[in-house]
Write an enzyme that holds these catalytic residues in place. Structure first.
Site, mmCIF file in Angstrom:
data_model
loop_
_atom_site.group_PDB
_atom_site.id
_atom_site.type_symbol
_atom_site.label_atom_id
_atom_site.label_comp_id
_atom_site.label_asym_id
_atom_site.label_seq_id
_atom_site.Cartn_x
_atom_site.Cartn_y
_atom_site.Cartn_z
ATOM 1 N N GLU A 528 0.875 -1.183 0.000
ATOM 2 C CA GLU A 528 0.000 0.000 0.000
ATOM 3 C C GLU A 528 0.900 1.217 0.000
ATOM 4 O OE1 GLU A 528 -2.913 0.519 3.176
ATOM 5 O OE2 GLU A 528 -3.559 2.449 2.336
ATOM 6 N N ASN A 587 -4.520 5.101 -2.183
ATOM 7 C CA ASN A 587 -5.745 5.611 -1.546
ATOM 8 C C ASN A 587 -6.391 6.729 -2.362
ATOM 9 O OD1 ASN A 587 -5.861 4.292 1.291
ATOM 10 N ND2 ASN A 587 -3.707 4.874 1.006
ATOM 11 N N GLU A 619 -7.975 2.185 -3.172
ATOM 12 C CA GLU A 619 -8.684 2.047 -1.897
ATOM 13 C C GLU A 619 -9.588 3.256 -1.690
ATOM 14 O OE1 GLU A 619 -6.189 1.367 1.460
ATOM 15 O OE2 GLU A 619 -5.140 -0.330 0.551
ATOM 16 N N ASP A 649 -11.830 0.548 2.019
ATOM 17 C CA ASP A 649 -10.873 0.759 3.115
ATOM 18 C C ASP A 649 -11.581 0.960 4.454
ATOM 19 O OD1 ASP A 649 -8.422 1.100 4.240
ATOM 20 O OD2 ASP A 649 -7.899 2.938 3.147
ATOM 21 N N GLU A 706 -6.133 -5.064 8.214
ATOM 22 C CA GLU A 706 -5.110 -4.030 8.372
ATOM 23 C C GLU A 706 -4.607 -4.031 9.807
ATOM 24 O OE1 GLU A 706 -5.811 -0.046 6.425
ATOM 25 O OE2 GLU A 706 -7.848 -0.605 6.974
#
Ligand code: C2E
Ligand code: MG
Ligand code: MG
Length: 753
Positions: A528, A587, A619, A649, A706
């Site tokens: 990520e 993101n 995300e 997310d 996560e």
């Protein structure tokens, strides 16, 4: 000697009386006989009689209009008549009365001494007085009395005129001034106050009565209506007042009981420049009219006096009206009639110390610009007017409602009354209607307890505005309250925003890559990309802070593009190391989903960087998808069709209805790290991660946990069927340059490569 003829009686002057004083009834009768039918200037004169000093004094006190006294010198005492003279000029203070002394025995009061010492006009021996001589004597003395009276009245009127003008200049409100004008006119004319003062304000249907007295009192504050009969105003009177104020001449006829009157238009004097400066186009001169009923036709002097007074007071009236108009222009909002921002500021300044006992509340209509677009300017304006009325109705008696901006209203009032102004249920909204169309308006509120702020009112308004904007970012119908220290925070935020702008321009935002692994075999899934910013003073700014700032300041796309570009570089690096099957997750901010070109734009950027869509995962947070469900789905669908994978997310922290999730085309659900704490604390199927894993399985989605920090969590997740994991246990976010060594160390690359 030139005799200037004294003008004959005017209608309003009283006819003086004559007083004959003599202890001898025979002589009194003979005088009465001689004066039978006597007229002065065509009007009958009444003769009063007294037989002693005491009687005479009583008559004088009862009748202030006695103009001439025929006075016998010798009565009960030798000098009784002379005593009366002293009293008349002395304690009765009647300097106007003409005194004709009469005597039967001249020796007792020597003529020369008496005329010298006492203020008498004539001294006659009774025997000299024939009827003709008596009339001539009276004519002369009545005439001189008349001119003394006129002189006195003239002086009195002049003094009253000066006083009235002086008073008028000190009155600062139009209604008070109009009422005073009627009183002063009455005083000048020595009558009871009566009549009216009217003005014709622009855009109104008829003359407005701003001052009324006597039979017209009930008209005070009313608008005269053509053709209508009101208490104190006939249709003819209304028509003539309208005419005086600029309307065409009346076609009505006077009614029987409409008697003499004075009607004047008060013309504006020259406009004071200081008042008009810069405003000449907007300020209009209003006309005023004064109408006063009279018992008989007013003479030239009366007309002139009233005209003089009216001209002076009229100038002050115009001044006040002009000031009121300018006041309206400067301090009133034209659309709603409420005070505007300046009006609010003026009130705050005027409140002085009391301001700290008050509360200021801003109310802003959510999505008003959309409403404007949807309904058109005019309808939207009418809704604003309806809302203004609603706010005004609901505000307490001591609460001021102002419109400070397009769709922002302010309420200012004592703290205890303002608590009620925190709109009950903000999520429900307020329904307003313009008569044809009704809409539910949601209001966002910001409240400042003025005991907590110290700056000038202008600053307080800026604080309230800042609060409001801040509240708006959290959705509709919010209510926020001021907390001390917010200004500093706002200032810091502003500075940080500037610095972020610079950092974006200079390409100072870097990415850190955090590894993600497949739980079944521990193989690498990808990374990520997390944005990192170290400012020029070497401080690391937390991503949540600068991401929010970038969103608020419109820099979020620029930030995303830099992150995407570096993510593409990272993938090419991986690809060059033979790890092209790995994905980089980037993101997306909720705000970006509103951009209809988003999907095309991302695709173009990846393709020009030589990165296939399959290499990039996007995300988005759960709340982003839910707030603007339709627009968001459209962009996500396109991205998916283009080959990008989509991950939801921070799942579990937002407010998704699980049912709605079915509607979205997704690949991954990322279980927020907040829930991993539950693992091992309760039975598996009751923990949120357990439920999310089984839900995603049912929906055909993959799940990734996560923030995995412990082996226990990892084992549990593997067992429960969660596909992938990310967290400190697997690897911390690292700069791109650390990738090769980390990969080697973890055995994802042969040590030699
Ligand atoms: P996120 O997307 O949920 O990113 C995961 C966050 O969890 C990251 O925080 C990461 O450093 C942190 N984290 C990873 N492993 C662990 C762990 O084992 N324990 C704990 N306690 N935390 C862990 P970070 O980097 O502070 O980022 C915070 C949030 O900022 C991100 O949450 C994301 O919502 C946002 N963000 C970061 N970079 C970007 C970006 O480029 N664009 C956008 N729009 N948002 C970003
Ligand atoms: Mg993320
Ligand atoms: Mg997350």
């Amino acid at each position: 000697m030139i005799l200037s003829p004294t003008p004959a009686f005017t209608g309003n002057e009283p006819v003086p009386r004559i007083l004959a004083v003599d202890d001898d009834p025979v002589f009194r009768r003979s005088i009465a006989f001689a004066l039978d039918g006597y007229r002065f200037q065509g009007r009958e004169v009444e003769l009063l009689q007294a037989g002693s000093v005491a009687e005479a004094r009583a008559q004088l006190e009862r009748h202030p209009d006695i103009g001439v006294i025929l006075l016998d010198v010798v009565m009960e005492q030798d000098d009784a008549g002379l005593q009366l003279v002293r009293q008349v000029r002395g304690d009765l203070d009647r300097q106007d009365v003409r005194i004709i002394l009469l005597t039967g025995q001249p020796g007792l009061a020597p003529m020369h001494d008496v005329m010298r010492d006492l203020d008498v006009d004539e001294y006659w021996h009774k025997t000299e007085l024939g009827s003709e001589r008596l009339e001539a004597l009276l004519n002369a003395n009545l005439r001189s009395h008349q001119s003394i009276m006129r002189e006195q009245q003239g002086r009195r009127r002049f003094e009253r005129l000066l006083q009235a003008v002086d008073r008028a200049n000190r009155i600062q409100d139009l209604t008070g001034l109009a009422r005073q004008l009627l009183d002063d006119v009455a005083a000048l004319l020595e009558a009871e106050p009566a009549g009216l003062v009217a003005m014709w304000p622009p855009h109104t249907t008829g003359p407005l009565v701003i001052g009324a007295a006597g039979a017209q009192t009930e008209l005070q504050g009313m608008t005269l209506v053509s053709g209508a009969r009101l208490a104190g105003a006939t249709p003819h009177l209304t028509a003539r007042i309208e005419h005086a104020l600029g309307a065409p001449a009346p076609t009505t006829t006077p009614e029987e009981d409409e008697g003499p009157e004075l009607l004047l238009a008060l013309h504006p004097g020259p406009t004071p420049r200081s008042v008009l400066r810069g405003q000449a186009d907007t300020a209009q001169q209003t006309l005023f009219a004064l109408w006063v009923p009279r018992p008989c036709e007013p003479d030239a002097t009366e007309r002139e006096l009233v005209r003089l007074l009216a001209a002076n007071v009229g100038a002050q009236m115009h001044r006040l009206d002009l000031i009121a108009q300018l006041d309206r222009i400067a301090y009133q909002d034209e659309l709603t009639g409420l005070p505007n921002r300046n009006g609010l500021l003026r009130r705050m300044h005027a409140a002085g110390e009391r301001l700290s006992t008050m509360v200021l509340q801003f109310e802003d209509v959510d999505q008003f610009s959309n409403l404007n677009l949807m309904l058109g300017f005019e309808t939207a304006n009418r809704l604003l007017q309806a809302l203004a009325e609603r706010l005004r109705e609901e505000a307490g008696p001591d609460v001021m409602v102002a419109r400070v901006d397009n769709d922002t209203f302010a309420l200012l009032g004592p703290a205890d009354q303002m608590v009620a102004q925190m709109y009950r249920d903000r999520t429900e909204g307020i329904t307003v209607s313009d008569g044809h169309f009704s809409a539910v308006l949601h209001l966002t509120g910001a409240q400042v307890d003025l005991s907590l702020v110290t700056g000038p009112p202008e600053e307080t308004l800026a604080t309230a505005r800042y609060l409001l904007n801040d509240a708006k970012r959290h959705g509709w119908g919010q209510q926020v309250c001021y907390r001390p220290g917010m200004e500093t925070q706002a200032r810091d935020n502003y500075r940080l925003g500037q610095a972020l702008h610079e950092a974006l321009r200079a390409g100072e935002i870097r990415i850190a890559l955090q590894p993600q692994v497949w739980l079944q075999d521990g193989s690498l899934k990808g990374f990520e990309a997390l944005a990192r910013w170290t400012d020029r003073r070497g401080r690391e700014i937390p991503p949540l802070t600068f991401i929010a700032l970038a969103e608020a300041s419109g820099h979020i796309s620029a930030l995303f593009n830099q992150v995407l570009e570096q993510s593409c570089q990272a993938w090419r690096l991986l690809d060059s190391l033979g790890l092209g099957h790995l994905r980089i997750a980037v993101n997306l901010s909720a705000l970006q989903l509103a951009d209809p070109a988003l999907a095309q734009d991302i695709a173009a950027r990846c393709s020009s960087a030589g990165v296939p869509p399959e290499a990039i995962e996007l995300e988005v947070t759960e709340s982003a998808v839910m707030v603007d469900a339709d627009g968001a789905t459209l962009q996500l669908d396109r991205l998916r069709q283009l080959g990008f994978e989509i991950a939801l997310d921070d799942f579990g922290t937002g407010f998704s209805s699980l049912a709605r999730l079915r509607g979205f085309d997704l690949d991954w659900i990322k279980i927020d790290r907040a829930f991993l704490g539950e693992i091992g604390q309760r039975p598996d199927e009751e923990t949120l991660p357990g439920m999310i894993v089984s839900l995603s399985r049912q929906l055909g989605l993959k799940s990734l946990a996560e923030g995995v920090e412990t082996d226990a969590q990892r084992r549990w997740l593997t067992r429960s069927g969660c596909q992938a994991a990310q967290g400190m246990l697997i690897g911390r976010p690292m700069p791109m340059c650390d990738l090769p060594s980390w990969l080697r160390k973890q055995g994802h690359l042969p040590a030699t490569q």
